[in-house]
Design an enzyme around this catalytic site. Structure first.
Site, short mmCIF file in Angstrom:
data_model
loop_
_atom_site.label_atom_id
_atom_site.label_comp_id
_atom_site.label_asym_id
_atom_site.label_seq_id
_atom_site.Cartn_x
_atom_site.Cartn_y
_atom_site.Cartn_z
N GLU A 43 5.91 -50.99 -55.43
CA GLU A 43 6.77 -50.51 -54.19
C GLU A 43 6.64 -51.14 -52.76
O GLU A 43 5.72 -52.27 -52.72
CB GLU A 43 6.29 -49.01 -54.10
CG GLU A 43 7.24 -48.00 -54.29
CD GLU A 43 8.43 -47.63 -53.32
OE1 GLU A 43 8.85 -48.68 -52.60
OE2 GLU A 43 9.08 -46.65 -53.65
N ARG A 137 0.52 -37.75 -49.09
CA ARG A 137 0.26 -39.14 -48.73
C ARG A 137 1.48 -39.85 -48.23
O ARG A 137 2.76 -39.37 -48.21
CB ARG A 137 -0.18 -39.85 -50.03
CG ARG A 137 1.00 -40.04 -51.03
CD ARG A 137 0.53 -41.08 -52.06
NE ARG A 137 1.39 -41.35 -53.13
CZ ARG A 137 2.53 -41.87 -53.04
NH1 ARG A 137 3.20 -42.75 -52.01
NH2 ARG A 137 3.40 -42.27 -54.10
N ASN A 139 4.29 -42.43 -48.14
CA ASN A 139 5.23 -42.93 -49.16
C ASN A 139 5.93 -44.38 -48.39
O ASN A 139 5.03 -45.22 -47.96
CB ASN A 139 6.35 -42.20 -49.46
CG ASN A 139 6.75 -42.63 -50.64
OD1 ASN A 139 6.28 -43.18 -51.71
ND2 ASN A 139 8.27 -42.58 -50.95
N ASN A 186 11.63 -41.58 -47.98
CA ASN A 186 11.92 -42.98 -48.80
C ASN A 186 12.69 -44.04 -48.01
O ASN A 186 12.19 -44.17 -46.84
CB ASN A 186 12.27 -42.82 -50.31
CG ASN A 186 11.63 -43.02 -51.33
OD1 ASN A 186 11.03 -44.38 -51.17
ND2 ASN A 186 11.35 -42.24 -52.47
N ASP A 240 15.64 -43.75 -54.14
CA ASP A 240 14.45 -44.24 -53.90
C ASP A 240 14.31 -45.06 -52.41
O ASP A 240 14.89 -44.74 -51.47
CB ASP A 240 13.89 -44.89 -54.99
CG ASP A 240 12.24 -44.80 -54.94
OD1 ASP A 240 11.56 -45.24 -53.93
OD2 ASP A 240 11.53 -44.40 -55.99
#
Length: 329
Positions: A43, A137, A139, A186, A240
């Site tokens: 990521e 958490r 991202n 995101n 995403d």
């Protein structure tokens, strides 16, 4: 198909004219695996022009990765004492220092880009303290063209309260909440010419455009400009990560979709569907000496077969990206 067979895939993609028809010309692009680029949950790609390197993370391994363009080699580093690494962004004027997402903390990490371990220098800030947010958490995160940090959280572990995440801004020592009631914070991108900020809350299946004041760093007037509600429910096609090219087109990675969609944000039209050989596509970033290579990260979690978790480079797209910004402390 074997991974070796995937190292050089020539794909023909047909752009649409926005009315469901096909354009007369076809665009050929090439998808190649970056060697030794595996991360179980890759990521947060960030292209650093100065070092000609792509930085990204393996989230659940707590690792930082760097692809050196000149060497065509990936270096991997475990952050000492950390289980999660959600994003990695270089800090302006401080070589070897990065802001990294670690659970609900934004930490400063020292890494020379080569060593297999890296160390936490300090905690820059923390969000969502308290038992209520224990399952959250950080991202995705990026820095706007003025050096301000924007990053959001997600519910990492189940919680009866939903949605419980948010999007935050860090600007010269001050942390503020940009958007509450977020499911999975995101993709982010900015267009200075149009004075726009683009943002994805994955759980809404939508990409939103905001008017953006580059002087104050304040977004306003959200408007849905692309959504995936029309996809088949069984596919659970989720937007995403995201990037933008020099002409203002967005590139939206789709988790469960095998695809990065090139989207005209003014019309919502899909201009191109860039196909990848694995389905959990997490994000994309422009890189290379001419910023004309699209690097795409993927995830292998949920027992996905190879080449899941590989980072790919896509060439021949006939487009270029914009320089990515570093954090200004």
């Amino acid at each position: 198909m074997s991974l070796l067979g995937l190292l050089s895939i020539l794909l023909l993609a047909t752009a649409t004219n926005g009315k469901g028809g096909k354009e007369h010309s076809k665009l050929s692009y090439k998808v190649e695996a970056v060697p030794n680029s595996y991360g179980e949950h890759g990521e947060g790609p960030h292209w650093d022009i100065e070092s000609q390197s792509l930085y990204y993370v393996d989230i659940e391994a707590g690792k930082l990765l760097r692809y050196d363009y000149q060497e065509n080699k990936v270096y991997k580093s475990k952050i000492e004492g950390e289980d999660l690494a959600s994003f990695v962004i270089p800090i302006e004027g401080q070589n070897g220092k990065f802001i990294v997402g670690a659970a609900r903390r934004a930490i400063i990490v020292d890494w020379d880009g080569v060593s297999n371990t890296s160390k936490v220098d300090s905690v820059l800030f923390e969000v969502e303290a308290g038992e209520k947010y224990a399952g959250n958490r950080f991202n995705d995160a990026k820095v706007d063209p003025r050096g301000r940090f924007f990053g959001g959280t997600m519910q990492y572990i189940g919680n009866d309260t939903y949605p419980l995440a948010a999007l935050y801004k860090y600007d010269k020592g001050n942390v503020s909440t940009v958007k509450k009631d977020v499911g999975i914070s995101n993709g982010l991108a900015w267009n200075e010419k149009l004075k726009k900020f683009y943002y994805i809350d994955t759980d809404t299946y939508e990409v939103n455009a905001y008017d953006y004041n580059f002087d104050t760093g304040v977004p306003s007037n959200p408007k849905v400009i692309f959504d995936l509600h029309g996809a088949k429910p069984e596919d659970d096609l989720l937007p995403d990560g995201m990037t933008i090219d020099s002409e203002g087109n967005l590139y939206v990675a789709t988790y469960n979709g095998h695809t990065v969609y090139k989207v005209n944000p003014s019309t919502g039209e899909v201009l191109l569907a860039i196909k990848l050989p694995t389905k959990q596509i997490t994000s994309a970033a422009w890189g290379g000496p001419n910023l004309d290579i699209l690097y795409v990260t993927t995830s292998a979690i949920n027992d996905q077969p190879a080449p899941a978790g590989t980072t790919f480079k896509v060439t021949g797209l006939g487009a270029k990206g914009l320089p990515m910004s570093k954090l200004r402390l």
